[in-house]
Design an enzyme around this catalytic site. Sequence first.
Site, PDB file in Angstrom:
ATOM      1  N   GLU A 226       0.893  -1.168   0.000  1.00  0.00           N
ATOM      2  CA  GLU A 226       0.000   0.000   0.000  1.00  0.00           C
ATOM      3  C   GLU A 226       0.921   1.205   0.000  1.00  0.00           C
ATOM      4  O   GLU A 226       1.494   1.555   1.032  1.00  0.00           O
ATOM      5  CB  GLU A 226      -0.903  -0.022   1.251  1.00  0.00           C
TER       6      GLU A 226
HETATM    7  N1  LIG Z   1      -1.365   3.374   0.288  1.00  0.00           N
HETATM    8  C1  LIG Z   1      -1.525   3.582   1.576  1.00  0.00           C
HETATM    9  O1  LIG Z   1      -2.446   3.050   2.192  1.00  0.00           O
HETATM   10  C2  LIG Z   1      -0.588   4.477   2.344  1.00  0.00           C
HETATM   11  C3  LIG Z   1       0.663   4.863   1.864  1.00  0.00           C
HETATM   12  N2  LIG Z   1       1.469   5.681   2.612  1.00  0.00           N
HETATM   13  C4  LIG Z   1       2.759   6.133   2.075  1.00  0.00           C
HETATM   14  O2  LIG Z   1       3.753   5.972   3.078  1.00  0.00           O
HETATM   15  C5  LIG Z   1       4.677   7.038   3.086  1.00  0.00           C
HETATM   16  C6  LIG Z   1       4.747   7.658   4.443  1.00  0.00           C
HETATM   17  O3  LIG Z   1       4.855   6.705   5.443  1.00  0.00           O
HETATM   18  P1  LIG Z   1       6.252   6.341   6.119  1.00  0.00           P
HETATM   19  O4  LIG Z   1       5.946   5.798   7.469  1.00  0.00           O
HETATM   20  O5  LIG Z   1       7.177   7.503   6.026  1.00  0.00           O
HETATM   21  O6  LIG Z   1       6.779   5.215   5.152  1.00  0.00           O
HETATM   22  P2  LIG Z   1       8.173   4.435   5.198  1.00  0.00           P
HETATM   23  O7  LIG Z   1       8.195   3.663   3.950  1.00  0.00           O
HETATM   24  O8  LIG Z   1       9.306   5.329   5.505  1.00  0.00           O
HETATM   25  O9  LIG Z   1       8.020   3.472   6.464  1.00  0.00           O
HETATM   26  C7  LIG Z   1       7.063   2.447   6.527  1.00  0.00           C
HETATM   27  C8  LIG Z   1       7.581   1.326   7.388  1.00  0.00           C
HETATM   28  O10 LIG Z   1       8.755   0.762   6.823  1.00  0.00           O
HETATM   29  C9  LIG Z   1       9.827   0.724   7.766  1.00  0.00           C
HETATM   30  N3  LIG Z   1      11.072   1.083   7.073  1.00  0.00           N
HETATM   31  C10 LIG Z   1      11.537   2.313   6.798  1.00  0.00           C
HETATM   32  N4  LIG Z   1      12.689   2.242   6.108  1.00  0.00           N
HETATM   33  C11 LIG Z   1      12.953   0.939   5.939  1.00  0.00           C
HETATM   34  C12 LIG Z   1      14.021   0.211   5.297  1.00  0.00           C
HETATM   35  N5  LIG Z   1      15.010   0.832   4.688  1.00  0.00           N
HETATM   36  N6  LIG Z   1      13.966  -1.127   5.320  1.00  0.00           N
HETATM   37  C13 LIG Z   1      12.947  -1.766   5.920  1.00  0.00           C
HETATM   38  N7  LIG Z   1      11.919  -1.131   6.545  1.00  0.00           N
HETATM   39  C14 LIG Z   1      11.924   0.190   6.564  1.00  0.00           C
HETATM   40  C15 LIG Z   1       9.447   1.760   8.811  1.00  0.00           C
HETATM   41  O11 LIG Z   1      10.011   1.406  10.042  1.00  0.00           O
HETATM   42  C16 LIG Z   1       7.947   1.749   8.807  1.00  0.00           C
HETATM   43  O12 LIG Z   1       7.424   0.789   9.702  1.00  0.00           O
HETATM   44  C17 LIG Z   1       4.192   7.994   2.023  1.00  0.00           C
HETATM   45  O13 LIG Z   1       4.923   7.776   0.837  1.00  0.00           O
HETATM   46  C18 LIG Z   1       2.744   7.602   1.826  1.00  0.00           C
HETATM   47  O14 LIG Z   1       2.258   7.918   0.563  1.00  0.00           O
HETATM   48  C19 LIG Z   1       1.092   6.079   3.848  1.00  0.00           C
HETATM   49  C20 LIG Z   1      -0.119   5.717   4.356  1.00  0.00           C
HETATM   50  C21 LIG Z   1      -1.065   4.923   3.645  1.00  0.00           C
END
Ligand SMILES: NC(=O)C1=CN([C@@H]2O[C@H](COP(=O)(O)OP(=O)(O)OC[C@H]3O[C@@H](n4cnc5c(N)ncnc54)[C@H](O)[C@@H]3O)[C@@H](O)[C@H]2O)C=CC1
Length: 531
Positions: A226
């Site tokens: 997502e």
């Molecule tokens: N389609 C959907 O339902 C949604 C999409 N998003 C997207 O998520 C983003 C924002 O959320 P964030 O929390 O900043 O996303 P993120 O991708 O930075 O983090 C999401 C998860 O991945 C983990 N993570 C971060 N870096 C990682 C790595 N290098 N390796 C493994 N795991 C890692 C984090 O600890 C966190 O639990 C935006 O791009 C937004 O558009 C956000 C909410 C809903």
Amino acid sequence: MAQVTIAPFEATALDAIPKIAGTARGTFRTHKTKNLAWRKVQLRKLYWALHDYEPQLLAALQEDLRKSAFEALLSEVGWLKKDCMFMLDHLDAWAKDEKLRAPHVPAMYSIMNFRIRKEPVGTVLIIGPYNYPVQLLLAPLVGAIGAGCTAVLKPSELTPRCAMVIKDMIESRLDRDAFAVVNGAVPETNALMGEKWDKIFFTGSAGVGSIIARKAAETLTPVVLELGGKNPAFITKSCPNLALAARRLMWGKTMNAGQICMSQNYVLIDKDLVETFVVHLKQAYKDMFPRGAKQSPDLARIVNLRHFHRLKNMLDNTRGRIVMGGEVDESELYIEPTAVLVSSVDDPMMAEESFGPIFSIYPVHSLDEALNVAHLVHRTPLSLMAFGSKKENERILNEMTSGGATLNDAYFHGAVNTVPFGGVGDSGWGAYRGKASFDCFTHFRTVAETPGWADPLLAVRYMPFDMGRLRLLGRLTDKKPDFDRNGRVVKGLGYWVALVLGLGGKGVKGALLRWAVVALAHYLYKNRVGK
Ligand SMILES: NC(=O)C1=CN([C@@H]2O[C@H](COP(=O)(O)OP(=O)(O)OC[C@H]3O[C@@H](n4cnc5c(N)ncnc54)[C@H](O)[C@@H]3O)[C@@H](O)[C@H]2O)C=CC1
Ligand SMILES: CC1=C(/C=C/C(C)=C/C=C/C(C)=C/C=C/C=C(C)/C=C/C=C(C)/C=C/C=C(\C)C(=O)O)C(C)(C)CCC1
């Protein structure tokens, strides 16, 4: 708000992770999660956990994101309670075997009791983002419990208080052998990714989503992604109510301070409407924040300094003109709801995902141009919003895809917890919510059962092969094409016979109805008054 204490953030020890994953896998092997009564107990427990932990969850959301209690209830805690209830209401029906009959099973195989068994996929890993730290982590869990899976959850470390409350809540209220929470950031997620899962459900950025998908591919683990998107809103000359469009788009960018992946990144608007649209936007701003957005208890804050600077840089680097808002305050992680008038798709306000309370306005000369720009910016966004005539909205839906779409409003398609939600292409793989949540964690296993007495009927399959019998079978069972080599439908003798016998009606029902009318007319004629 009630006084509550939340434990300071603590990452799960890396060497504990294999055991946590192993316990969840071992519990799945006991088969107890397949029992529907067990699943329902877990869902009911989750419902009451959400109810009882409401003060902690609201406090954590307030501290992590300055999310108001109103939003926290509407879109996180209350949302999830509704999810539990919906799953409980429909679980029996969804989990039942589905009998497969004609036309899915050809008549010649109808004796074989084809059915679909709904089986849990197994042990799943759910990784959540920071913007809806409770909803977007636990809504997939509702699906996983309903489907009969065990699960390990990894909340976002960017919302540490929520992460700690969730860990305490899940591990104290649900079956500890089946459900666990691992807290941490990249090292902990990497350790989790080193374990074998039956499915990984990831919500977050496209960048990290691609890391997760690559790692999962090594063990052929299915993933649901997502992700984000650069979502367009279209406003055409025939927009039925420009003031309403402005108000609704303002709502879309101010809930959770615009940290919503499905809110509009940019508005493609007919150039003649721009000036009036901006006037309406400013009016909507005044109506929603009579004392200014900064003073309002309703506007959330940006989650951390990194994201604050990301958004500030977009505003600093734009070549456009700020036409509404523009104030930022680092000490409060405050970014004012801001609209920027731009003229180039390369502008940072167009090229980057905003994921905050800022968006761009891009004037266009025609709907053709708007559609071209939208394709250039992001061909497969997570959502799309259209404010045009019925015909134009239909054209936009037809010519531009997206995960979901709302006509005449901001992302309402994603604001209802029972309808499927997901992206398309690079904005996401797979969908969930409502029945889709159950399906997402379910393996649809086709089962056939061949009675022994049927062997003579099915003997044609055995060696030594007999082409004559195969041809005979084909003549008896193969459907003849009603189209020629150019793809045109051919109306053969059968068509005309059916048409005449059916009195022009389509299908058996239509024909029977026509014959009934004829019979009735005949009866009335025969028994007419005064004959
Ligand atoms: N389609 C959907 O339902 C949604 C999409 N998003 C997207 O998520 C983003 C924002 O959320 P964030 O929390 O900043 O996303 P993120 O991708 O930075 O983090 C999401 C998860 O991945 C983990 N993570 C971060 N870096 C990682 C790595 N290098 N390796 C493994 N795991 C890692 C984090 O600890 C966190 O639990 C935006 O791009 C937004 O558009 C956000 C909410 C809903
Ligand atoms: C029409 C009838 C009635 C009245 C009904 C009313 C007044 C309904 C009003 C409903 C409203 C305004 C609901 C708004 C809900 C917004 C929500 C839940 C927003 C959710 C946001 C989410 C989930 C964000 C998710 C973010 C994600 C996934 C992301 O970042 O990607 C009566 C009066 C009930 C009578 C019958 C008829």
